[in-house]
Design a protein around this motif. Structure first.
Motif, PDB file in Angstrom:
ATOM      1  N   LEU A   1      15.470  23.613  -8.862  1.00  0.00           N
ATOM      2  CA  LEU A   1      14.893  24.917  -8.552  1.00  0.00           C
ATOM      3  C   LEU A   1      13.705  24.699  -7.638  1.00  0.00           C
ATOM      4  O   LEU A   1      12.785  23.952  -7.974  1.00  0.00           O
ATOM      5  CB  LEU A   1      14.444  25.609  -9.846  1.00  0.00           C
ATOM      6  N   THR A   2      13.726  25.332  -6.465  1.00  0.00           N
ATOM      7  CA  THR A   2      12.605  25.275  -5.542  1.00  0.00           C
ATOM      8  C   THR A   2      11.923  26.630  -5.559  1.00  0.00           C
ATOM      9  O   THR A   2      12.566  27.649  -5.316  1.00  0.00           O
ATOM     10  CB  THR A   2      13.071  24.953  -4.107  1.00  0.00           C
ATOM     11  N   ILE A   3      10.625  26.627  -5.842  1.00  0.00           N
ATOM     12  CA  ILE A   3       9.848  27.863  -5.867  1.00  0.00           C
ATOM     13  C   ILE A   3       8.957  27.870  -4.637  1.00  0.00           C
ATOM     14  O   ILE A   3       8.141  26.978  -4.452  1.00  0.00           O
ATOM     15  CB  ILE A   3       9.022  27.978  -7.156  1.00  0.00           C
ATOM     16  N   VAL A   4       9.134  28.893  -3.807  1.00  0.00           N
ATOM     17  CA  VAL A   4       8.400  29.005  -2.548  1.00  0.00           C
ATOM     18  C   VAL A   4       7.289  30.045  -2.741  1.00  0.00           C
ATOM     19  O   VAL A   4       7.588  31.206  -3.018  1.00  0.00           O
ATOM     20  CB  VAL A   4       9.331  29.430  -1.396  1.00  0.00           C
ATOM     21  N   PRO A   5       6.029  29.649  -2.601  1.00  0.00           N
ATOM     22  CA  PRO A   5       4.943  30.615  -2.737  1.00  0.00           C
ATOM     23  C   PRO A   5       5.068  31.745  -1.718  1.00  0.00           C
ATOM     24  O   PRO A   5       5.296  31.503  -0.528  1.00  0.00           O
ATOM     25  CB  PRO A   5       3.685  29.785  -2.482  1.00  0.00           C
ATOM     26  N   GLY A   6       4.920  32.961  -2.182  1.00  0.00           N
ATOM     27  CA  GLY A   6       5.050  34.127  -1.320  1.00  0.00           C
ATOM     28  C   GLY A   6       3.974  34.230  -0.261  1.00  0.00           C
ATOM     29  O   GLY A   6       4.157  34.918   0.740  1.00  0.00           O
ATOM     30  N   GLY A   7       2.852  33.531  -0.447  1.00  0.00           N
ATOM     31  CA  GLY A   7       1.753  33.632   0.499  1.00  0.00           C
ATOM     32  C   GLY A   7       1.783  32.621   1.631  1.00  0.00           C
ATOM     33  O   GLY A   7       0.884  32.625   2.478  1.00  0.00           O
ATOM     34  N   LEU A   8       2.790  31.763   1.696  1.00  0.00           N
ATOM     35  CA  LEU A   8       2.846  30.779   2.777  1.00  0.00           C
ATOM     36  C   LEU A   8       3.148  31.453   4.111  1.00  0.00           C
ATOM     37  O   LEU A   8       3.956  32.372   4.186  1.00  0.00           O
ATOM     38  CB  LEU A   8       3.921  29.730   2.512  1.00  0.00           C
ATOM     39  N   SER A   9       2.520  30.979   5.160  1.00  0.00           N
ATOM     40  CA  SER A   9       2.775  31.503   6.501  1.00  0.00           C
ATOM     41  C   SER A   9       4.032  30.854   7.084  1.00  0.00           C
ATOM     42  O   SER A   9       4.521  29.840   6.567  1.00  0.00           O
ATOM     43  CB  SER A   9       1.587  31.204   7.411  1.00  0.00           C
ATOM     44  N   LYS A  10       4.529  31.403   8.183  1.00  0.00           N
ATOM     45  CA  LYS A  10       5.678  30.815   8.869  1.00  0.00           C
ATOM     46  C   LYS A  10       5.371  29.384   9.293  1.00  0.00           C
ATOM     47  O   LYS A  10       6.220  28.502   9.171  1.00  0.00           O
ATOM     48  CB  LYS A  10       6.049  31.645  10.099  1.00  0.00           C
ATOM     49  N   ASP A  11       4.163  29.160   9.793  1.00  0.00           N
ATOM     50  CA  ASP A  11       3.770  27.804  10.223  1.00  0.00           C
ATOM     51  C   ASP A  11       3.761  26.838   9.040  1.00  0.00           C
ATOM     52  O   ASP A  11       4.208  25.691   9.185  1.00  0.00           O
ATOM     53  CB  ASP A  11       2.397  27.819  10.895  1.00  0.00           C
ATOM     54  N   GLN A  12       3.267  27.278   7.918  1.00  0.00           N
ATOM     55  CA  GLN A  12       3.261  26.413   6.732  1.00  0.00           C
ATOM     56  C   GLN A  12       4.684  26.096   6.277  1.00  0.00           C
ATOM     57  O   GLN A  12       4.973  24.964   5.904  1.00  0.00           O
ATOM     58  CB  GLN A  12       2.461  27.070   5.593  1.00  0.00           C
ATOM     59  N   LEU A  13       5.550  27.091   6.322  1.00  0.00           N
ATOM     60  CA  LEU A  13       6.951  26.870   5.942  1.00  0.00           C
ATOM     61  C   LEU A  13       7.611  25.861   6.880  1.00  0.00           C
ATOM     62  O   LEU A  13       8.318  24.960   6.433  1.00  0.00           O
ATOM     63  CB  LEU A  13       7.743  28.178   5.944  1.00  0.00           C
ATOM     64  N   GLU A  14       7.365  26.006   8.167  1.00  0.00           N
ATOM     65  CA  GLU A  14       7.945  25.061   9.127  1.00  0.00           C
ATOM     66  C   GLU A  14       7.430  23.658   8.878  1.00  0.00           C
ATOM     67  O   GLU A  14       8.189  22.684   9.009  1.00  0.00           O
ATOM     68  CB  GLU A  14       7.625  25.509  10.548  1.00  0.00           C
ATOM     69  N   ALA A  15       6.180  23.518   8.511  1.00  0.00           N
ATOM     70  CA  ALA A  15       5.600  22.192   8.297  1.00  0.00           C
ATOM     71  C   ALA A  15       6.198  21.482   7.085  1.00  0.00           C
ATOM     72  O   ALA A  15       6.316  20.265   7.086  1.00  0.00           O
ATOM     73  CB  ALA A  15       4.083  22.306   8.136  1.00  0.00           C
TER      74      ALA A  15
END
Length: 151
Positions: free
Chosen positions: A135-149
Motif C-alpha cells: 500500500l502506497t499512501i501519497v500525501p495530498g499536500g505534495l506538489s507536482k514537482d515533489q511528486l516528480e522528484a
C-alpha cells in the motif's frame, strides 16, 4: 505487467494518487487500473429512480476517468483501465485486488485536513499487514514537482 491500482473518488487527494500512480507506472513499465466504487446507499430509492441514479453515477465516473486518462496518456504515455464496482468501498476494493492478479501496488491519496487521512486509509491501516500487495499512501499536500522528484 504490474499494475498500480488507484481509487477514483471525489476527494482532492485522489488527484495526487493518480499522478503518482501514472508517474510510477511510466517510470517502471507498469500500468494503471482505476477503480471507482458506487456505494449502495446512493440507490436506496424506488427501483426506477435507483436505476437512473446508477446510470448517472456511471456517467459521472466515466467523465472523471476520461480526464485522468487523457492526462496519463498525454503526459506519461499510460493508458489506464477503468473498473466500476458497486457495493461497500473496502470489501469491493479488496475483492478487486484478489480478482486481478496483475495488481502489484495499491495507491491511495491521504487527506490533509483535520478529519484524518480518509476512510479507506483509516480502515486499511488496521489490516495493512495482511494485505496481499503493498500500500502506497501519497500525501495530498505534495506538489507536482515533489511528486516528480519521488517517482
Amino acid at each position: 505487467m504490474r499494475k498500480f491500482l488507484v481509487v477514483l473518488d471525489d476527494s482532492r487527494e485522489c488527484l495526487n494518487a493518480m499522478r503518482f500512480a501514472a508517474m510510477r507506472a511510466s517510470n517502471t513499465g507498469g500500468g494503471v487500473e482505476i477503480l471507482s466504487i458506487i456505494a449502495p446507499e446512493e440507490f436506496n430509492h424506488w427501483i426506477g429512480v435507483g436505476d437512473i441514479m446508477r446510470a448517472e453515477a456511471r456517467e459521472r465516473i466515466e467523465a472523471h476517468f476520461n480526464v485522468f486518462a487523457k492526462w496519463m496518456h498525454d503526459r506519461q504515455g499510460i493508458d489506464p483501465h477503468l473498473v466500476i464496482r458497486e457495493g461497500e468501498p473496502l470489501p469491493e476494493l479488496l475483492t478487486q485486488i484478489r480478482e486481478d492478479k496483475e495488481i502489484g501496488v495499491l495507491v491511495l491519496g491521504a487527506a490533509t485536513g483535520k478529519g484524518g487521512p480518509g476512510p479507506l486509509i483509516t480502515q486499511l491501516s488496521k489490516s495493512a499487514g495482511t494485505l496481499p500487495i503493498p500500500l502506497t499512501i501519497v500525501p495530498g499536500g505534495l506538489s507536482k514537482d515533489q511528486l516528480e522528484a519521488i517517482t
